[in-house]
Design a protein around this motif. Sequence first.
Motif, PDB file in Angstrom:
ATOM      1  N   ALA A 151       0.828  -1.208   0.000  1.00  0.00           N
ATOM      2  CA  ALA A 151       0.000   0.000   0.000  1.00  0.00           C
ATOM      3  C   ALA A 151       0.863   1.261   0.000  1.00  0.00           C
ATOM      4  N   GLU A 152       1.962   1.233   0.701  1.00  0.00           N
ATOM      5  CA  GLU A 152       2.842   2.397   0.782  1.00  0.00           C
ATOM      6  C   GLU A 152       3.728   2.538  -0.452  1.00  0.00           C
ATOM      7  N   ALA A 153       3.798   1.498  -1.289  1.00  0.00           N
ATOM      8  CA  ALA A 153       4.664   1.513  -2.469  1.00  0.00           C
ATOM      9  C   ALA A 153       4.061   2.283  -3.633  1.00  0.00           C
ATOM     10  N   GLU A 154       2.926   2.885  -3.408  1.00  0.00           N
ATOM     11  CA  GLU A 154       2.273   3.629  -4.481  1.00  0.00           C
ATOM     12  C   GLU A 154       3.167   4.767  -4.941  1.00  0.00           C
ATOM     13  N   LYS A 155       3.315   4.882  -6.236  1.00  0.00           N
ATOM     14  CA  LYS A 155       4.119   5.947  -6.813  1.00  0.00           C
ATOM     15  C   LYS A 155       3.331   7.247  -6.721  1.00  0.00           C
ATOM     16  N   GLU A 156       3.958   8.279  -6.171  1.00  0.00           N
ATOM     17  CA  GLU A 156       3.274   9.559  -6.042  1.00  0.00           C
ATOM     18  C   GLU A 156       3.196  10.238  -7.402  1.00  0.00           C
ATOM     19  N   GLU A 157       1.988  10.576  -7.794  1.00  0.00           N
ATOM     20  CA  GLU A 157       1.798  11.346  -9.015  1.00  0.00           C
ATOM     21  C   GLU A 157       1.664  12.797  -8.619  1.00  0.00           C
ATOM     22  N   LEU A 158       2.477  13.630  -9.175  1.00  0.00           N
ATOM     23  CA  LEU A 158       2.394  15.050  -8.874  1.00  0.00           C
ATOM     24  C   LEU A 158       1.454  15.715  -9.864  1.00  0.00           C
ATOM     25  N   LYS A 159       0.542  16.530  -9.333  1.00  0.00           N
ATOM     26  CA  LYS A 159      -0.421  17.232 -10.176  1.00  0.00           C
ATOM     27  C   LYS A 159      -0.300  18.726  -9.926  1.00  0.00           C
ATOM     28  N   ASP A 160      -0.386  19.479 -11.013  1.00  0.00           N
ATOM     29  CA  ASP A 160      -0.281  20.934 -10.905  1.00  0.00           C
ATOM     30  C   ASP A 160      -1.566  21.530 -10.337  1.00  0.00           C
ATOM     31  N   SER A 161      -1.669  22.844 -10.354  1.00  0.00           N
ATOM     32  CA  SER A 161      -2.829  23.527  -9.784  1.00  0.00           C
ATOM     33  C   SER A 161      -4.126  23.209 -10.524  1.00  0.00           C
ATOM     34  N   ASN A 162      -4.036  22.728 -11.754  1.00  0.00           N
ATOM     35  CA  ASN A 162      -5.222  22.357 -12.546  1.00  0.00           C
ATOM     36  C   ASN A 162      -5.414  20.845 -12.632  1.00  0.00           C
ATOM     37  N   TRP A 163      -4.757  20.098 -11.771  1.00  0.00           N
ATOM     38  CA  TRP A 163      -4.846  18.634 -11.697  1.00  0.00           C
ATOM     39  C   TRP A 163      -4.244  17.928 -12.913  1.00  0.00           C
ATOM     40  N   ASN A 164      -3.357  18.597 -13.647  1.00  0.00           N
ATOM     41  CA  ASN A 164      -2.635  17.934 -14.738  1.00  0.00           C
ATOM     42  C   ASN A 164      -1.448  17.192 -14.136  1.00  0.00           C
ATOM     43  N   ILE A 165      -1.208  15.980 -14.601  1.00  0.00           N
ATOM     44  CA  ILE A 165      -0.098  15.183 -14.086  1.00  0.00           C
ATOM     45  C   ILE A 165       1.210  15.732 -14.632  1.00  0.00           C
ATOM     46  N   LEU A 166       2.159  15.946 -13.724  1.00  0.00           N
ATOM     47  CA  LEU A 166       3.476  16.450 -14.112  1.00  0.00           C
ATOM     48  C   LEU A 166       4.458  15.307 -14.250  1.00  0.00           C
ATOM     49  N   LYS A 167       5.336  15.413 -15.243  1.00  0.00           N
ATOM     50  CA  LYS A 167       6.372  14.410 -15.479  1.00  0.00           C
ATOM     51  C   LYS A 167       7.704  15.122 -15.676  1.00  0.00           C
ATOM     52  N   THR A 168       8.780  14.377 -15.502  1.00  0.00           N
ATOM     53  CA  THR A 168      10.109  14.924 -15.753  1.00  0.00           C
ATOM     54  C   THR A 168      10.185  15.446 -17.183  1.00  0.00           C
ATOM     55  N   TRP A 169      10.842  16.578 -17.352  1.00  0.00           N
ATOM     56  CA  TRP A 169      11.069  17.290 -18.607  1.00  0.00           C
ATOM     57  C   TRP A 169       9.872  18.130 -19.051  1.00  0.00           C
ATOM     58  N   ASP A 170       8.782  18.171 -18.278  1.00  0.00           N
ATOM     59  CA  ASP A 170       7.663  19.056 -18.607  1.00  0.00           C
ATOM     60  C   ASP A 170       8.087  20.507 -18.391  1.00  0.00           C
ATOM     61  N   SER A 171       7.307  21.418 -18.975  1.00  0.00           N
ATOM     62  CA  SER A 171       7.485  22.848 -18.735  1.00  0.00           C
ATOM     63  C   SER A 171       6.275  23.346 -17.953  1.00  0.00           C
ATOM     64  N   VAL A 172       6.520  24.279 -17.032  1.00  0.00           N
ATOM     65  CA  VAL A 172       5.456  24.807 -16.188  1.00  0.00           C
ATOM     66  C   VAL A 172       5.544  26.326 -16.107  1.00  0.00           C
ATOM     67  N   THR A 173       4.457  26.932 -15.652  1.00  0.00           N
ATOM     68  CA  THR A 173       4.403  28.367 -15.402  1.00  0.00           C
ATOM     69  C   THR A 173       4.060  28.575 -13.937  1.00  0.00           C
ATOM     70  N   VAL A 174       4.672  29.564 -13.314  1.00  0.00           N
ATOM     71  CA  VAL A 174       4.372  29.921 -11.930  1.00  0.00           C
ATOM     72  C   VAL A 174       3.074  30.723 -11.931  1.00  0.00           C
ATOM     73  N   ILE A 175       2.114  30.371 -11.068  1.00  0.00           N
ATOM     74  CA  ILE A 175       0.811  31.036 -11.082  1.00  0.00           C
ATOM     75  C   ILE A 175       0.662  32.110 -10.006  1.00  0.00           C
ATOM     76  N   LYS A 176       1.714  32.341  -9.223  1.00  0.00           N
ATOM     77  CA  LYS A 176       1.650  33.294  -8.122  1.00  0.00           C
ATOM     78  C   LYS A 176       3.067  33.783  -7.836  1.00  0.00           C
ATOM     79  N   ASP A 177       3.212  35.042  -7.450  1.00  0.00           N
ATOM     80  CA  ASP A 177       4.526  35.535  -7.038  1.00  0.00           C
ATOM     81  C   ASP A 177       4.997  34.736  -5.833  1.00  0.00           C
ATOM     82  N   LEU A 178       6.222  34.198  -5.899  1.00  0.00           N
ATOM     83  CA  LEU A 178       6.766  33.391  -4.808  1.00  0.00           C
ATOM     84  C   LEU A 178       8.030  34.045  -4.259  1.00  0.00           C
TER      85      LEU A 178
END
Length: 162
Positions: A88-115
């Motif tokens: 159960a703990e071996a589940e691979k974590e899927e990272l999702k952006d602010s719009n629930w799109n799955i992120l993968k290595t080599w993707d491009s993203v935009t920052v949605i808020k001043d950080l």
Amino acid sequence: MICDLCKSDKNITTYKVEPKDEIVNLCETCLEQIESGKLDENHFNCLNDSMWSENPAVKVLTYRLLKKLWRHDLLDMMYMEDEELAWAEAEKEELKDSNWNILKTWDSVTVIKDLDVKWAWKTLKKWTTIKNIKMCDVPGHIACKVDWFGNLYLKVEFLKKI
């Protein structure tokens, strides 16, 4: 055939519980919510019963869903063998952006808020584009390199996939 989680008999399909090759039967509603990641807690009240299943794959899937729903009251009552818990703990974590799109290595993203980047005394501005992100070991974060900042770990909730 009925759904192993909610006991519905409508549009049943099989679902593989990773990383093993064991399957469970799921109705259309359960499958859609699990795959989209948008879980309706009212629908998944059925987990109160499925957590006592004798089928290890059903128990593992129930455990994962309860964890995502933050139902620690039920997780504390659940009994799992050490091997089932490891699965159960071996589940691979899927990272999702602010719009629930799955992120993968080599993707491009935009920052949605001043950080604010504290150690740099600068602000990473909204709409900054970051190319070639990488998955990292920090839960809920990606690793990236940004001009003027160098290597950063950013929370995925502040990013939008391009």
